[in-house]
Design a protein around this motif. Structure first.
Motif, PDB file in Angstrom:
ATOM      1  N   ASP A  31       0.816  -1.211   0.000  1.00 57.50           N
ATOM      2  CA  ASP A  31       0.000   0.000   0.000  1.00 57.50           C
ATOM      3  C   ASP A  31       0.851   1.262   0.000  1.00 57.50           C
ATOM      4  O   ASP A  31       0.414   2.305  -0.474  1.00 57.50           O
ATOM      5  CB  ASP A  31      -0.923   0.004   1.216  1.00 57.50           C
ATOM      6  N   SER A  32       2.061   1.170   0.562  1.00 53.46           N
ATOM      7  CA  SER A  32       2.957   2.318   0.680  1.00 53.46           C
ATOM      8  C   SER A  32       4.365   1.793   0.940  1.00 53.46           C
ATOM      9  O   SER A  32       4.561   0.597   1.185  1.00 53.46           O
ATOM     10  CB  SER A  32       2.528   3.219   1.847  1.00 53.46           C
ATOM     11  N   TYR A  33       5.325   2.706   0.926  1.00 57.59           N
ATOM     12  CA  TYR A  33       6.701   2.316   1.233  1.00 57.59           C
ATOM     13  C   TYR A  33       6.779   1.734   2.648  1.00 57.59           C
ATOM     14  O   TYR A  33       7.384   0.687   2.869  1.00 57.59           O
ATOM     15  CB  TYR A  33       7.636   3.527   1.092  1.00 57.59           C
ATOM     16  N   ASP A  34       6.137   2.418   3.605  1.00 61.02           N
ATOM     17  CA  ASP A  34       6.161   1.919   4.991  1.00 61.02           C
ATOM     18  C   ASP A  34       5.532   0.536   5.089  1.00 61.02           C
ATOM     19  O   ASP A  34       5.997  -0.313   5.850  1.00 61.02           O
ATOM     20  CB  ASP A  34       5.436   2.889   5.925  1.00 61.02           C
ATOM     21  N   HIS A  35       4.481   0.295   4.312  1.00 61.84           N
ATOM     22  CA  HIS A  35       3.847  -1.020   4.316  1.00 61.84           C
ATOM     23  C   HIS A  35       4.797  -2.078   3.740  1.00 61.84           C
ATOM     24  O   HIS A  35       4.879  -3.192   4.254  1.00 61.84           O
ATOM     25  CB  HIS A  35       2.537  -0.966   3.528  1.00 61.84           C
ATOM     26  N   SER A  95      20.482  -8.342   5.444  1.00 68.09           N
ATOM     27  CA  SER A  95      19.560  -7.212   5.405  1.00 68.09           C
ATOM     28  C   SER A  95      18.653  -7.323   4.182  1.00 68.09           C
ATOM     29  O   SER A  95      18.874  -8.144   3.301  1.00 68.09           O
ATOM     30  CB  SER A  95      20.349  -5.901   5.347  1.00 68.09           C
ATOM     31  N   ILE A  96      17.647  -6.467   4.163  1.00 69.32           N
ATOM     32  CA  ILE A  96      16.739  -6.374   3.021  1.00 69.32           C
ATOM     33  C   ILE A  96      16.637  -4.905   2.640  1.00 69.32           C
ATOM     34  O   ILE A  96      16.284  -4.062   3.470  1.00 69.32           O
ATOM     35  CB  ILE A  96      15.336  -6.927   3.339  1.00 69.32           C
ATOM     36  N   GLU A  97      16.968  -4.593   1.397  1.00 69.72           N
ATOM     37  CA  GLU A  97      16.812  -3.239   0.878  1.00 69.72           C
ATOM     38  C   GLU A  97      15.457  -3.166   0.188  1.00 69.72           C
ATOM     39  O   GLU A  97      15.108  -4.048  -0.603  1.00 69.72           O
ATOM     40  CB  GLU A  97      17.927  -2.927  -0.118  1.00 69.72           C
ATOM     41  N   VAL A  98      14.683  -2.129   0.476  1.00 64.07           N
ATOM     42  CA  VAL A  98      13.349  -1.954  -0.100  1.00 64.07           C
ATOM     43  C   VAL A  98      13.395  -0.766  -1.049  1.00 64.07           C
ATOM     44  O   VAL A  98      13.741   0.342  -0.654  1.00 64.07           O
ATOM     45  CB  VAL A  98      12.302  -1.711   1.010  1.00 64.07           C
ATOM     46  N   ARG A  99      13.035  -1.013  -2.326  1.00 59.55           N
ATOM     47  CA  ARG A  99      13.042   0.036  -3.343  1.00 59.55           C
ATOM     48  C   ARG A  99      11.730  -0.008  -4.120  1.00 59.55           C
ATOM     49  O   ARG A  99      11.309  -1.076  -4.562  1.00 59.55           O
ATOM     50  CB  ARG A  99      14.198  -0.179  -4.325  1.00 59.55           C
ATOM     51  N   GLU A 100      11.105   1.150  -4.278  1.00 60.09           N
ATOM     52  CA  GLU A 100       9.880   1.218  -5.076  1.00 60.09           C
ATOM     53  C   GLU A 100      10.242   1.154  -6.549  1.00 60.09           C
ATOM     54  O   GLU A 100      11.209   1.786  -6.996  1.00 60.09           O
ATOM     55  CB  GLU A 100       9.109   2.498  -4.785  1.00 60.09           C
ATOM     56  N   LEU A 101       9.473   0.393  -7.327  1.00 55.68           N
ATOM     57  CA  LEU A 101       9.671   0.326  -8.767  1.00 55.68           C
ATOM     58  C   LEU A 101       9.084   1.577  -9.410  1.00 55.68           C
ATOM     59  O   LEU A 101       8.005   2.035  -9.032  1.00 55.68           O
ATOM     60  CB  LEU A 101       9.013  -0.920  -9.355  1.00 55.68           C
ATOM     61  N   ASP A 102       9.793   2.110 -10.364  1.00 53.39           N
ATOM     62  CA  ASP A 102       9.358   3.300 -11.087  1.00 53.39           C
ATOM     63  C   ASP A 102       9.038   2.869 -12.516  1.00 53.39           C
ATOM     64  O   ASP A 102       9.922   2.427 -13.245  1.00 53.39           O
ATOM     65  CB  ASP A 102      10.473   4.344 -11.084  1.00 53.39           C
TER      66      ASP A 102
END
Length: 128
Positions: free
Chosen positions: A92-96, A111-118
Motif C-alpha cells: 500500500d505504501s513504502y512503509d507497508h 539485510s533487506i533493501e526496499v526500493r519502489e519500482l518506477d
C-alpha cells in the motif's frame, strides 16, 4: 498499487560450514513459508534466489571514452555484502513494504533493501 523490489543481502564473509543439510532445509522452508504467505495475500509477483556464481559488472567508458565499455568479473573480494535474491511485491505504501519484511528469515543472516519500482509514467505492470 505500488510495487517494490526487496533486495536480499548477506554477509560475503559468513561461514555457513556449521550448518547441516537439515539446517539448510529448515531455513529454505522458512523462506518458502514467508513467500507463500505473501502469495496468498496476492502481494507476491516474483521471488528468486540468485546463483552463487560470480556475475559480470559492466562499466561505461565515461565522458572521455563514451563508446568504450569495460566488463569485469564480480563480485569483488572487497565486497562486504552479496545480493542473494530478490522479491517483487505489491504494498500500500513504502512503509507497508517495509512492514511486510518483518519476520523474513533473511534478517537472521543479512539485510533487506526496499526500493519502489518506477514505471516511468507508464502503467504499473510487471512482465517477466
Amino acid at each position: 498499487m505500488p510495487k517494490y523490489m526487496l533486495i536480499l543481502r548477506g554477509d560475503a564473509a559468513a561461514d555457513y560450514s556449521q550448518f547441516t543439510p537439515d539446517d539448510f532445509g529448515r531455513i529454505l522452508g522458512e523462506y518458502a513459508a514467508w513467500a507463500e504467505k505473501l502469495a496468498a495475500q496476492g502481494r507476491l509477483h516474483l521471488g528468486q534466489k540468485l546463483t552463487d556464481q560470480g556475475g559480470k559488472v559492466i562499466w561505461p567508458g565515461g565522458p572521455t571514452a563514451p563508446k568504450k565499455v569495460t566488463i569485469k568479473d564480480g563480485p569483488y573480494i572487497e565486497t562486504k555484502e552479496v545480493v542473494g535474491g530478490i522479491y517483487v511485491v505489491t504494498a500500500d505504501s513504502y512503509d507497508h513494504a517495509v512492514k511486510l519484511c518483518e519476520g523474513h528469515p533473511n534478517l537472521t543472516f543479512g539485510s533487506i533493501e526496499v526500493r519502489e519500482l518506477d514505471f516511468l509514467g507508464g502503467p504499473e505492470k510487471l512482465e517477466l
